[in-house]
Motif scaffolding. Structure first.
Motif, short mmCIF file in Angstrom:
data_model
loop_
_atom_site.label_atom_id
_atom_site.label_comp_id
_atom_site.label_asym_id
_atom_site.label_seq_id
_atom_site.Cartn_x
_atom_site.Cartn_y
_atom_site.Cartn_z
N GLU A 70 0.83 -1.19 0.00
CA GLU A 70 0.00 0.00 0.00
C GLU A 70 0.87 1.25 0.00
OE1 GLU A 70 -2.80 -0.21 3.17
OE2 GLU A 70 -3.63 -2.14 2.52
N ASP A 71 0.29 2.36 -0.43
CA ASP A 71 1.07 3.59 -0.65
C ASP A 71 1.83 4.04 0.60
OD1 ASP A 71 0.38 3.73 -3.28
OD2 ASP A 71 -1.23 5.17 -3.00
N ASP A 72 1.21 3.94 1.79
CA ASP A 72 1.87 4.42 3.00
C ASP A 72 3.15 3.66 3.31
OD1 ASP A 72 0.06 6.44 3.51
OD2 ASP A 72 -1.23 5.19 4.77
N TRP A 73 3.28 2.47 2.75
CA TRP A 73 4.46 1.64 3.06
C TRP A 73 5.54 1.74 1.99
CZ3 TRP A 73 0.00 0.90 5.51
CH2 TRP A 73 0.05 0.48 6.83
N ARG A 74 5.41 2.63 1.03
CA ARG A 74 6.41 2.73 -0.04
C ARG A 74 7.83 2.98 0.50
NH1 ARG A 74 4.20 3.06 -5.33
NH2 ARG A 74 2.23 1.91 -5.19
N ARG A 102 11.70 -4.69 -5.05
CA ARG A 102 10.61 -3.72 -4.94
C ARG A 102 9.68 -3.75 -6.17
NH1 ARG A 102 12.44 2.21 -5.95
NH2 ARG A 102 12.85 1.12 -7.90
N LEU A 140 5.67 -4.76 -6.22
CA LEU A 140 4.58 -3.89 -6.68
C LEU A 140 3.82 -4.51 -7.85
CD1 LEU A 140 6.36 -0.42 -6.45
CD2 LEU A 140 4.63 -1.35 -4.90
N ARG A 183 1.52 -7.13 -6.45
CA ARG A 183 0.36 -6.50 -5.80
C ARG A 183 -0.65 -6.03 -6.84
NH1 ARG A 183 -3.66 -5.52 -4.12
NH2 ARG A 183 -4.30 -4.26 -2.32
N SER A 184 -0.19 -5.49 -7.94
CA SER A 184 -1.12 -4.99 -8.96
C SER A 184 -1.89 -6.12 -9.63
CB SER A 184 -0.36 -4.17 -10.01
OG SER A 184 0.49 -5.00 -10.78
#
Length: 265
Positions: free
Chosen positions: A175-179, A188, A192, A195-196
């Motif tokens: 999720e964005d907050d964990w970038r 990485r 991602l 996840r997508s």
């Protein structure tokens, strides 16, 4: 045993009342209290009308004022968000051992702020050695600075059992907050991408390669968990918090306790 509060959102509580509460806890647990202040989760803070237009300014003013009050200073502060007019905690309210005030943050600018105004930084899970080194570059502390690392932890004599137990708690890492947490990882982009393509967080967690789970958690046998912790301390962590997993957190503590036991000679 240390007593930790986790992270208090700066926008949720007036700094003067927070100082009184923290001072009381520090008297009850002298020399053992760890506190941290952060921005709070943006969605949560917005939902209660407590997200400021400048989170960095609020956090800087809050930590600066809180540290002064806990040291018994007569405090005058007129900031954008924090206003204290000639306040001092009574001598009988002051802790004998003043606790450090840490910042619970993760973005580059917030980490830099922590290096300037806080006594240390709390890094939320997952914390990898690469993330620690990256965070310390942003913190760039000019004085002694503690680094507290949170991590999901699953320990079992069968490493496969431990690995499976740690999967679902890691579902949030894309999720964005964990970038910032995953930015230093060599996998990485693959993470991602997975996840997508996943149907949801649980599907993502179930399909993560085992090596990713080993990198994103303290997981495995007691010896493997100790080795991972040693890597984190070598990277700059000064203390670590292990978050238990499974349906019974209290029982999980028994398995985590084995990490603290020395190997037989």
């Amino acid at each position: 045993m240390r007593v930790g509060l986790g992270v208090m959102p700066a926008g949720a509580r007036n700094v003067a009342f927070a100082a009184m509460d923290v001072a009381t806890l520090a008297q009850l647990h002298p020399g053992r209290l760890t506190i941290a202040v952060g921005h709070g989760m943006p969605a949560w803070m917005r939902s209660v009308g407590a997200w400021p237009s400048s989170p960095l300014t609020l956090l800087s003013e809050y930590i600066t004022t809180l540290r002064g009050l806990l040291r018994g200073n007569l405090t005058h502060y007129k900031g954008r968000y924090v206003q204290v007019d000639g306040l001092r905690l009574q001598p009988t309210s002051l802790p004998g051992s003043v606790p450090d005030v840490l910042a619970g943050v993760r973005g580059p600018r917030s980490l830099s702020l922590s290096g300037h105004v806080a006594d240390g930084t709390v890094l939320a899970e997952p914390v990898t050695p690469g993330y620690v080194r990256s965070a310390l570059r942003d913190i760039a502390p000019a004085r002694p600075h503690r680094v507290v690392a949170y991590n999901v932890a699953a320990v079992h004599d069968d490493p496969a059992v431990a690995l499976e137990a740690a999967r679902l708690p890691l579902a949030v890492v894309a999720e964005d907050d964990w970038r910032p947490h995953i930015a230093p990882l060599p996998f990485r982009d693959a993470l991602l991408s997975l996840r997508s393509r996943s149907a949801g967080p649980e599907d993502f967690a179930r399909n993560m390669p085992e090596e990713w789970v080993r990198q994103l958690a303290v997981v495995g046998t007691p010896a493997q968990a100790r080795a991972r912790l040693a890597e984190l301390f070598d990277a700059g962590v000064t203390s670590t918090v292990l978050t238990p997993v499974g349906p019974d957190y209290v029982r999980s503590l028994d398995s985590l306790a084995t990490v603290l036991r020395a190997e037989p000679a």
